[in-house]
Scaffold this motif. Structure first.
Motif, PDB file in Angstrom:
ATOM      1  N   SER A 239     110.817 -90.849  -2.347  1.00 52.24           N
ATOM      2  CA  SER A 239     110.526 -91.880  -1.358  1.00 52.24           C
ATOM      3  C   SER A 239     111.772 -92.289  -0.584  1.00 52.24           C
ATOM      4  N   GLU A 240     112.945 -92.103  -1.184  1.00 47.76           N
ATOM      5  CA  GLU A 240     114.204 -92.425  -0.497  1.00 47.76           C
ATOM      6  C   GLU A 240     115.132 -91.225  -0.353  1.00 47.76           C
ATOM      7  N   PHE A 241     115.091 -90.310  -1.317  1.00 53.45           N
ATOM      8  CA  PHE A 241     116.030 -89.177  -1.322  1.00 53.45           C
ATOM      9  C   PHE A 241     115.272 -87.857  -1.519  1.00 53.45           C
ATOM     10  N   ALA A 242     114.741 -87.346  -0.423  1.00 46.14           N
ATOM     11  CA  ALA A 242     113.882 -86.153  -0.511  1.00 46.14           C
ATOM     12  C   ALA A 242     114.637 -84.925  -1.016  1.00 46.14           C
ATOM     13  N   GLU A 243     115.870 -84.743  -0.563  1.00 44.49           N
ATOM     14  CA  GLU A 243     116.624 -83.557  -0.980  1.00 44.49           C
ATOM     15  C   GLU A 243     117.085 -83.676  -2.431  1.00 44.49           C
ATOM     16  N   GLU A 244     117.573 -84.864  -2.811  1.00 44.66           N
ATOM     17  CA  GLU A 244     118.033 -85.059  -4.181  1.00 44.66           C
ATOM     18  C   GLU A 244     116.876 -84.980  -5.179  1.00 44.66           C
ATOM     19  N   ALA A 245     115.675 -85.330  -4.730  1.00 40.24           N
ATOM     20  CA  ALA A 245     114.515 -85.308  -5.614  1.00 40.24           C
ATOM     21  C   ALA A 245     114.156 -83.899  -6.059  1.00 40.24           C
ATOM     22  N   GLN A 246     114.659 -82.900  -5.351  1.00 39.80           N
ATOM     23  CA  GLN A 246     114.366 -81.511  -5.726  1.00 39.80           C
ATOM     24  C   GLN A 246     114.878 -81.189  -7.128  1.00 39.80           C
ATOM     25  N   TYR A 247     115.935 -81.875  -7.561  1.00 39.43           N
ATOM     26  CA  TYR A 247     116.533 -81.588  -8.862  1.00 39.43           C
ATOM     27  C   TYR A 247     115.578 -81.869 -10.026  1.00 39.43           C
ATOM     28  N   ILE A 248     114.633 -82.780  -9.828  1.00 38.90           N
ATOM     29  CA  ILE A 248     113.759 -83.202 -10.924  1.00 38.90           C
ATOM     30  C   ILE A 248     112.529 -82.311 -11.036  1.00 38.90           C
ATOM     31  N   VAL A 249     112.287 -81.457 -10.047  1.00 35.45           N
ATOM     32  CA  VAL A 249     111.045 -80.676  -9.977  1.00 35.45           C
ATOM     33  C   VAL A 249     111.080 -79.514 -10.970  1.00 35.45           C
ATOM     34  N   PRO A 250     110.081 -79.392 -11.843  1.00 36.71           N
ATOM     35  CA  PRO A 250     110.019 -78.218 -12.726  1.00 36.71           C
ATOM     36  C   PRO A 250     109.784 -76.947 -11.911  1.00 36.71           C
ATOM     37  N   MET A 251     110.264 -75.832 -12.430  1.00 31.13           N
ATOM     38  CA  MET A 251     110.172 -74.573 -11.696  1.00 31.13           C
ATOM     39  C   MET A 251     108.743 -74.067 -11.541  1.00 31.13           C
ATOM     40  N   ALA A 252     107.796 -74.657 -12.278  1.00 29.72           N
ATOM     41  CA  ALA A 252     106.400 -74.237 -12.156  1.00 29.72           C
ATOM     42  C   ALA A 252     105.761 -74.730 -10.859  1.00 29.72           C
ATOM     43  N   TYR A 253     106.352 -75.749 -10.236  1.00 30.33           N
ATOM     44  CA  TYR A 253     105.756 -76.275  -9.006  1.00 30.33           C
ATOM     45  C   TYR A 253     105.949 -75.295  -7.851  1.00 30.33           C
ATOM     46  N   ASN A 254     104.935 -75.247  -6.989  1.00 30.38           N
ATOM     47  CA  ASN A 254     104.933 -74.288  -5.887  1.00 30.38           C
ATOM     48  C   ASN A 254     105.821 -74.736  -4.741  1.00 30.38           C
ATOM     49  N   ILE A 255     106.375 -73.749  -4.074  1.00 28.28           N
ATOM     50  CA  ILE A 255     107.186 -73.967  -2.880  1.00 28.28           C
ATOM     51  C   ILE A 255     106.686 -73.029  -1.799  1.00 28.28           C
ATOM     52  N   ARG A 256     106.785 -73.464  -0.566  1.00 28.04           N
ATOM     53  CA  ARG A 256     106.309 -72.663   0.558  1.00 28.04           C
ATOM     54  C   ARG A 256     107.500 -72.093   1.311  1.00 28.04           C
ATOM     55  N   TRP A 257     107.480 -70.774   1.537  1.00 31.70           N
ATOM     56  CA  TRP A 257     108.534 -70.141   2.317  1.00 31.70           C
ATOM     57  C   TRP A 257     107.979 -68.951   3.080  1.00 31.70           C
ATOM     58  N   TYR A 258     108.739 -68.469   4.050  1.00 29.09           N
ATOM     59  CA  TYR A 258     108.310 -67.281   4.779  1.00 29.09           C
ATOM     60  C   TYR A 258     109.428 -66.270   4.779  1.00 29.09           C
ATOM     61  N   PHE A 259     109.069 -65.015   4.969  1.00 29.56           N
ATOM     62  CA  PHE A 259     110.102 -64.040   5.285  1.00 29.56           C
ATOM     63  C   PHE A 259     109.573 -62.997   6.249  1.00 29.56           C
ATOM     64  N   SER A 260     110.490 -62.550   7.082  1.00 25.71           N
ATOM     65  CA  SER A 260     110.223 -61.502   8.054  1.00 25.71           C
ATOM     66  C   SER A 260     110.975 -60.269   7.589  1.00 25.71           C
ATOM     67  N   VAL A 261     110.257 -59.149   7.434  1.00 27.79           N
ATOM     68  CA  VAL A 261     110.851 -57.991   6.772  1.00 27.79           C
ATOM     69  C   VAL A 261     110.311 -56.710   7.390  1.00 27.79           C
ATOM     70  N   ASN A 262     111.162 -55.693   7.473  1.00 27.50           N
ATOM     71  CA  ASN A 262     110.684 -54.418   8.000  1.00 27.50           C
ATOM     72  C   ASN A 262     110.074 -53.577   6.884  1.00 27.50           C
ATOM     73  N   LEU A 263     109.349 -52.548   7.282  1.00 26.27           N
ATOM     74  CA  LEU A 263     108.579 -51.745   6.334  1.00 26.27           C
ATOM     75  C   LEU A 263     109.465 -51.054   5.307  1.00 26.27           C
ATOM     76  N   ARG A 264     110.649 -50.621   5.710  1.00 22.69           N
ATOM     77  CA  ARG A 264     111.540 -49.917   4.782  1.00 22.69           C
ATOM     78  C   ARG A 264     112.005 -50.846   3.664  1.00 22.69           C
ATOM     79  N   ALA A 265     112.417 -52.052   4.038  1.00 23.75           N
ATOM     80  CA  ALA A 265     112.833 -53.030   3.024  1.00 23.75           C
ATOM     81  C   ALA A 265     111.641 -53.485   2.196  1.00 23.75           C
ATOM     82  N   LEU A 266     110.480 -53.570   2.830  1.00 22.61           N
ATOM     83  CA  LEU A 266     109.282 -54.011   2.126  1.00 22.61           C
ATOM     84  C   LEU A 266     108.846 -52.989   1.085  1.00 22.61           C
TER      85      LEU A 266
END
Length: 330
Positions: A239-266
């Motif tokens: 509610s006050e420290f969104a970035e610092e609050a990340q430290y308390i989150v268990p690793m089981a919680y989901n996070i959203r991210w994207y990546f752009s990748v070419n076929l060779r790397a994929l």
């Protein structure tokens, strides 16, 4: 058994749990790294930046000189980053709703080039022809699907294992994926360097992963209770420290991210991360990415022939057995 237990329960660990990390790079890389660490909002990363600068200054002072906190270049970079991030945040609040949306975990193919197979085929033909790339793309875009597949197969027929790298022609096909998965899986997958990626802040807002081994057991109830308690603590801090609050989150919680990748790397990514020894949560992501690409472009299926689509409930057992055999032989 120990490895299986640790893989099953790792989601209980908070992201603040310490880990070991080795970093290798040249002078230019470390200069860029130090600059980013110095201006990061989290004090921990600022401290890492200061300590890293102290050590690097002993061995490559000329390469990291401009990353010193007192250097005018670093001060200018700090102002640039602060101003840019402030403007991006403001424009995001203006154009995008920041209310939390309930999102199901999974993989989404967001964008790709419909002409990707023709472009890859043209690039395969380029080196041994006397035509321009544009001419070859015009030619391959008009080929029947069967002939196009024959061209693509030539880059895959001779591959005998996943370590046989495909030609760079595959880099002409680029895909954008959005992934919603547990932070433990993110930690494993974000290490791949040959792609462009960005994540949102880690939170307790997108649900969490519970290992199937714990479902419908007493331990499953304890696991869920731990997740609820962690969310309560997170909500108070965030509610006050969104970035610092990340430290308390268990690793089981989901996070959203994207990546752009070419076929060779994929290809490398999916064949490596789908292997039986991998963690089930990121094996699913690798398998699902390969499925979606092959569904979108059946002609590309030839490039994913070493993706392991099987389920492996015992995970690392085969790997552990091979290690035991080697020890016995010695």
């Amino acid at each position: 058994l120990r490895a299986k237990v640790l893989d099953t329960l790792r989601g209980l660990l908070p992201t603040s749990a310490l880990t070991n990390l080795g970093v290798f790079g040249n002078g230019r890389f470390f200069e860029g790294l130090l600059r980013k660490l110095h201006v990061h909002n989290l004090v921990e990363l600022q401290d890492v930046g200061k300590q890293a600068y102290t050590e690097l200054d002993k061995v490559i002072p000329s390469f990291v000189r401009r990353a010193s906190m007192s250097h005018k270049n670093q001060q200018s970079y700090s102002c640039f980053q602060e101003s840019m991030q402030k403007e991006i945040k403001a424009i995001t609040e203006q154009h995008a709703s920041l209310e939390v949306e309930v999102a199901k975990p999974g993989v989404t193919l967001v964008d790709c080039d419909e002409n990707a197979p023709a472009k890859v085929a043209a690039a395969l033909l380029f080196a041994h022809s006397n035509k321009t790339l544009h001419e070859l793309q015009e030619y391959t875009s008009k080929l029947p699907e069967e002939e196009l597949r024959q061209i693509l197969d030539t880059a895959s027929n001779a591959r005998e294992n996943r370590r046989h790298k495909s030609p760079r022609a595959l880099e002409h096909a680029v895909f954008d994926f959005e992934i919603n998965a547990d932070f433990g899986a993110y930690r494993d997958l974000q290490r791949h360097r040959l792609l462009t990626q960005e994540r949102q802040l880690l939170s307790c807002n997108y649900g969490y992963y519970i290992p199937p081994e714990l479902e419908n057991t007493d331990m499953g109830g304890e696991y869920r209770q731990a997740m609820k308690e962690a969310k309560k603590a997170y909500d108070i801090i965030a509610s006050e420290f969104a970035e610092e609050a990340q430290y308390i989150v268990p690793m089981a919680y989901n996070i959203r991210w994207y990546f752009s990748v070419n076929l060779r790397a994929l290809q490398w990514f999916c064949e490596l991360r789908s292997s039986a020894a991998g963690h089930p949560s990121y094996r699913f992501i690798a398998q699902e990415i390969a499925r979606q690409v092959c569904e979108k472009f059946p002609a590309f299926e030839t490039f994913f022939k070493f993706v392991d689509f099987e389920g492996h409930e015992l995970g690392r057992l085969g790997q552990e057995e091979r290690k035991l055999e080697k020890m016995q032989q010695r």
